[in-house]
Design an enzyme around this catalytic site. Structure first.
Site, PDB file in Angstrom:
ATOM      1  CE  LYS A  36      -2.224  -0.671   3.810  1.00  0.00           C
ATOM      2  NZ  LYS A  36      -1.854  -1.901   4.476  1.00  0.00           N
ATOM      3  NE  ARG A  91      -4.652  -0.908  10.273  1.00  0.00           N
ATOM      4  CZ  ARG A  91      -3.612  -0.393   9.610  1.00  0.00           C
ATOM      5  NH1 ARG A  91      -3.725   0.779   9.037  1.00  0.00           N
ATOM      6  NH2 ARG A  91      -2.487  -1.062   9.535  1.00  0.00           N
ATOM      7  NE  ARG A  96       7.761  -2.419   6.008  1.00  0.00           N
ATOM      8  CZ  ARG A  96       6.424  -2.417   6.074  1.00  0.00           C
ATOM      9  NH1 ARG A  96       5.717  -2.033   5.049  1.00  0.00           N
ATOM     10  NH2 ARG A  96       5.808  -2.786   7.177  1.00  0.00           N
ATOM     11  NE  ARG A 121       5.696   0.083  10.747  1.00  0.00           N
ATOM     12  CZ  ARG A 121       4.644  -0.125   9.960  1.00  0.00           C
ATOM     13  NH1 ARG A 121       4.644   0.343   8.730  1.00  0.00           N
ATOM     14  NH2 ARG A 121       3.600  -0.794  10.398  1.00  0.00           N
ATOM     15  NE  ARG A 126       1.871  -4.307  11.432  1.00  0.00           N
ATOM     16  CZ  ARG A 126       3.042  -4.200  10.787  1.00  0.00           C
ATOM     17  NH1 ARG A 126       4.156  -4.607  11.382  1.00  0.00           N
ATOM     18  NH2 ARG A 126       3.091  -3.690   9.593  1.00  0.00           N
TER      19      ARG A 126
HETATM   20  P1  ADP Z   1       0.614  -1.661   8.246  1.00  0.00           P
HETATM   21  O1  ADP Z   1      -0.377  -1.335   7.186  1.00  0.00           O
HETATM   22  O2  ADP Z   1       1.901  -2.141   7.699  1.00  0.00           O
HETATM   23  O3  ADP Z   1       0.073  -2.572   9.331  1.00  0.00           O
HETATM   24  P2  ADP Z   1       0.511   1.074   9.207  1.00  0.00           P
HETATM   25  O4  ADP Z   1       1.720   1.911   9.147  1.00  0.00           O
HETATM   26  O5  ADP Z   1      -0.619   1.388   8.320  1.00  0.00           O
HETATM   27  O6  ADP Z   1       1.055  -0.366   9.019  1.00  0.00           O
HETATM   28  O7  ADP Z   1      -0.054   1.082  10.699  1.00  0.00           O
HETATM   29  C1  ADP Z   1       0.755   0.814  11.810  1.00  0.00           C
HETATM   30  C2  ADP Z   1      -0.113   0.704  13.083  1.00  0.00           C
HETATM   31  O8  ADP Z   1      -0.776   1.951  13.313  1.00  0.00           O
HETATM   32  C3  ADP Z   1      -1.240  -0.310  13.023  1.00  0.00           C
HETATM   33  O9  ADP Z   1      -0.807  -1.616  13.357  1.00  0.00           O
HETATM   34  C4  ADP Z   1      -2.207   0.255  14.052  1.00  0.00           C
HETATM   35  O10 ADP Z   1      -1.801  -0.010  15.360  1.00  0.00           O
HETATM   36  C5  ADP Z   1      -2.097   1.742  13.840  1.00  0.00           C
HETATM   37  N1  ADP Z   1      -3.089   2.224  12.863  1.00  0.00           N
HETATM   38  C6  ADP Z   1      -2.805   2.732  11.629  1.00  0.00           C
HETATM   39  N2  ADP Z   1      -3.934   3.064  11.012  1.00  0.00           N
HETATM   40  C7  ADP Z   1      -4.939   2.773  11.831  1.00  0.00           C
HETATM   41  C8  ADP Z   1      -6.346   2.856  11.751  1.00  0.00           C
HETATM   42  N3  ADP Z   1      -6.948   3.329  10.672  1.00  0.00           N
HETATM   43  N4  ADP Z   1      -7.087   2.446  12.822  1.00  0.00           N
HETATM   44  C9  ADP Z   1      -6.510   1.964  13.900  1.00  0.00           C
HETATM   45  N5  ADP Z   1      -5.198   1.844  14.056  1.00  0.00           N
HETATM   46  C10 ADP Z   1      -4.407   2.230  13.028  1.00  0.00           C
END
Ligand code: ADP
Length: 289
Positions: free
Chosen positions: A13, A88, A127, A139, A150
């Protein structure tokens, strides 16, 4: 253009969002990035999110909806945006529908990047390795254990969005296992088919190439210039011509018409020869005269 990128962690993404940003001149709104920035800055939101994120869980809906709502109002988002990592949950999707309606904005498409789960872990591992190589901070949630959590969050809370958007005829599914540029092309084709982008966005990349073309043309022109200058008679050739002309003048005065003609002819030939043979020989000829 307003689109959502949907897919599990490691589906690409973020990579695709950046490429789309370059292509369409819109902004990427990544809740993950925003939350990480909030954590780093130690803001109240950051303090709330820190532990949840580190454990691979989801930050409460109201927190992320608030962040996104504010971000969409920023001037740079006026042209359009890509939502990456948001919504999400179905609750977030409903909240997004509401806030877009309230702001009189329309969602163009939801792009789902579908990947084999078996590929996800190795992608995240790659990554992490690349980030380490570049000396970047890795991260805290990019570990196999947290990644498993996740993925579980994605399956139980985010995957239902596929049904949510499919019912609303917004969903486009793309094979995320293809090469990066192939995925980008597939997304572009989909956006074209949906009428979310004008065919001229093809031209955008062409427009980008245009300055290069112009530069090439300018280079060519510049290369031609010296050639033209070379064709121009040199200073000494000019002097030779002048001398020849003067010779004609002198001949005119001294001899009768017929002789004049002959002198003119000689002078003209001298001029021709002078400009052909260059200054050295002309000087010789002048010396002879
Ligand atoms: P990835 O898509 O690789 O899991 P992101 O960088 O999008 O990583 O998100 C990292 C973390 O941030 C998620 O695991 C969650 O804890 C939090 N997060 C991000 N976006 C949301 C969201 N829309 N709702 C709830 N938590 C979120």
């Amino acid at each position: 253009m307003r689109i959502i990128l949907l897919g599990p962690p490691g589906s690409g993404k973020g990579t695709q969002a950046q490429l789309l940003v370059q292509r369409y001149g819109i902004v990427q709104l990544s809740t993950g990035e925003m939350l990480r920035a909030a954590v780093a800055a130690g803001t109240p939101v950051g303090l709330k999110a820190k532990e949840i994120m580190a454990g691979g869980g989801l930050v409460p809906d109201d927190v992320v909806v608030g962040i996104i709502s504010d971000r969409i109002d920023q001037p740079d988002a006026r042209n359009g945006f890509i939502l990456d990592g948001f919504p999400r949950t179905v609750g977030q999707a409903e909240a997004l529908d509401e806030l877009l309606k309230h702001k009189h904005l329309k969602l163009d498409a939801v792009i789902e990047l579908r990947v084999n789960e078996s590929a996800l872990l190795s992608r995240v591992e790659t990554r992490v390795a690349q980030m380490r190589e570049r000396g970047e901070e890795v991260r805290v949630d990019d570990t196999p254990e947290v990644l498993t959590k996740r993925l579980a969050s994605y399956r139980s809370q985010t995957e239902p969005l596929i049904h949510y958007y499919s019912e609303r005829r917004k969903l486009s599914t793309i094979d995320g296992m293809m090469a990066i540029d192939e995925v980008t092309r597939a997304i572009h084709r989909q956006l074209l088919a949906l009428g979310a982008v004008e065919p001229k966005t093809h031209a955008r990349s062409a427009a980008k190439a245009a300055p290069a073309k112009k530069a090439k043309a300018a280079k060519k022109k510049a290369a031609k210039k010296p050639a033209k200058a070379a064709k121009r008679p040199s200073k000494s050739t000019k002097t030779a011509k002048k001398a020849a002309k003067q010779a004609v003048k002198g001949a005119k005065k001294a001899v009768k018409k017929t002789v004049k003609k002959a002198a003119k002819k000689t002078a003209k030939t001298a001029v021709k020869k002078a400009s052909k043979k260059g200054p050295k020989k002309v000087t010789k000829k002048r010396a002879k005269r």
